[in-house]
Design an enzyme around this catalytic site. Structure first.
Site, mmCIF file in Angstrom:
data_model
loop_
_atom_site.group_PDB
_atom_site.id
_atom_site.type_symbol
_atom_site.label_atom_id
_atom_site.label_comp_id
_atom_site.label_asym_id
_atom_site.label_seq_id
_atom_site.Cartn_x
_atom_site.Cartn_y
_atom_site.Cartn_z
ATOM 1 N N LYS A 109 0.852 -1.193 0.000
ATOM 2 C CA LYS A 109 0.000 0.000 0.000
ATOM 3 C C LYS A 109 0.887 1.241 0.000
ATOM 4 C CE LYS A 109 -3.983 -2.357 1.928
ATOM 5 N NZ LYS A 109 -5.121 -2.331 2.869
ATOM 6 N N ALA A 143 -3.370 -6.230 9.714
ATOM 7 C CA ALA A 143 -2.756 -7.547 9.859
ATOM 8 C C ALA A 143 -3.068 -8.157 11.221
ATOM 9 C CB ALA A 143 -1.243 -7.435 9.661
ATOM 10 N N LYS A 194 -5.086 6.788 1.516
ATOM 11 C CA LYS A 194 -5.681 6.581 2.846
ATOM 12 C C LYS A 194 -4.610 6.629 3.935
ATOM 13 C CE LYS A 194 -4.391 2.052 3.379
ATOM 14 N NZ LYS A 194 -3.938 1.278 4.555
ATOM 15 N N ARG A 258 -0.546 2.203 11.921
ATOM 16 C CA ARG A 258 0.766 2.802 12.180
ATOM 17 C C ARG A 258 0.850 4.224 11.622
ATOM 18 N NH1 ARG A 258 4.003 -1.756 8.898
ATOM 19 N NH2 ARG A 258 2.476 -2.956 10.071
ATOM 20 N N ASN A 259 0.089 4.496 10.551
ATOM 21 C CA ASN A 259 0.100 5.852 9.989
ATOM 22 C C ASN A 259 -0.597 6.836 10.925
ATOM 23 O OD1 ASN A 259 1.278 5.691 7.091
ATOM 24 N ND2 ASN A 259 -0.057 3.918 7.253
#
EC number: 1.1.1.94
Length: 331
Positions: A109, A143, A194, A258-259
């Site tokens: 991604k 995940a 995103k 994480r973003n």
């Protein structure tokens, strides 16, 4: 009917591990490329990935590991690339084996840096893989939740719908629902954007903006995403489908993101370097922001959220100042 044949995973992170768990339950054999021999040896000894999703156990008799990407590429028919986009070229430069005739699935991604290409375009232009042999995997799918076998929905996109359907059948199980699409370009760009918008959400969270504003931010983000996708790849798509809007929402809101975590640190005053060190994981949106900004210099789409995140991360503009300007542009 297309047969995916022998399937291999390229990459060793959390999403790679989650995908491996899904695939090997169906095929009972996978190849797995990891660049570090010590990580492979620890994996074999422990029966799980020593660094990511350590609760997911594997049968070592069902996995053939290799730290040489050429061994995996030579022996397998379908290659699922699940490496951070920032490092994909470092892995591929070791490649001496032709991959033109392989079925390549990108679960990355992100955008290939410097080239500013989504992964399918990069594989097509650099490795001459025909589009009908290129697929991407998208959808809201942390995940960690896949590892816990929590119900998730994935979309497989490929210009050859028979191949998309064959690969989606490999993934489908009690906790994975699948659908197919032909919108490879749109899904890949949406997967990049995103992450950028999740960083924006995190920054606003770090600055103590509330849920009311977060909803407005996400509403504007999906409109911005739609404008860009319509400009660069016009198609009769429904932006509210889970592969677009759903992935945006889970990445913008979830504590697994994480973003969002990276953005929250920036909003709280962390430097970029200190945030990256503390996370110990790649926030794809950091690299994606710069790539998308450069791509949009040619497309000229109105993208105020992208611009704001870029200004904060790369121009070192104060998050307080930049987000205040952004809030004034929303309605």
């Amino acid at each position: 009917m297309f047969d995916c044949g022998r399937i291999a995973i390229i990459g060793g992170g959390s999403w790679a591990t989650a995908i491996a768990k899904i695939v090997v339950a169906h095929t009972h054999h996978i190849g797995w490329y990891m660049r570090r021999d010590d990580r492979i040896e620890d994996f074999k000894r422990l029966g799980h990935n020593p660094a990511y999703l350590t609760s997911v156990r594997f049968n070592m008799e069902e996995i053939t590991f290799a730290s040489d990407i050429n061994k995996i590429v030579q022996a397998y028919d379908t290659l699922i690339f699940v490496t951070p986009s920032a490092y994909i070229k470092n892995h591929l430069k070791k490649l001496k084996t032709r991959i033109k005739d392989k079925f390549v699935v990108t679960a990355i991604k992100g955008i290939v840096p410097d080239d500013n290409l989504i992964c399918s375009e990069y594989f097509h232009q650099v490795y001459d893989i025909p589009y009908e042999n290129l697929a991407c995997l998208g959808g809201p799918s942390h995940a960690e939740e896949v590892a816990l076998e929590r119900l998730s929905y994935l979309t497989v996109a490929c210009s050859d719908r028979d191949k998309a359907r064959a690969f989606s059948d490999v993934l489908a199980c009690d906790y994975i629902k699948t659908k197919i699409s032909s919108d490879v370009v749109g899904i890949e760009y949406a997967s990049v954007l995103k992450n950028v918008y999740a960083i924006a959400a995190g920054i606003c969270n770090g600055l103590k903006y509330g849920d009311n504003f977060m909803a407005v931010l996400m509403a504007n983000a999906v409109q911005e995403m739609s404008r860009f996708l319509t400009s660069v790849y016009p198609l009769d798509r429904n932006i509210t489908d889970s592969v677009y809007l759903g992935d945006l929402l889970v990445t913008g809101y979830s504590n697994f993101s994480r973003n969002r975590t990276f953005g929250t640190m920036i909003g709280k005053g962390y430097s970029i370097k200190s945030a990256q060190i503390e996370m110990e994981m790649i926030a794809e949106g950091y690299f994606g922001t710069k790539c998308m900004k450069e791509i949009n210099r040619h497309s000229h789409v109105n993208m105020p959220i992208l611009d704001a995140v870029y200004n904060i991360l790369y121009e070192r503009i104060s998050p307080q100042i930049e987000i205040k300007l952004l809030t004034d542009s929303f309605r």
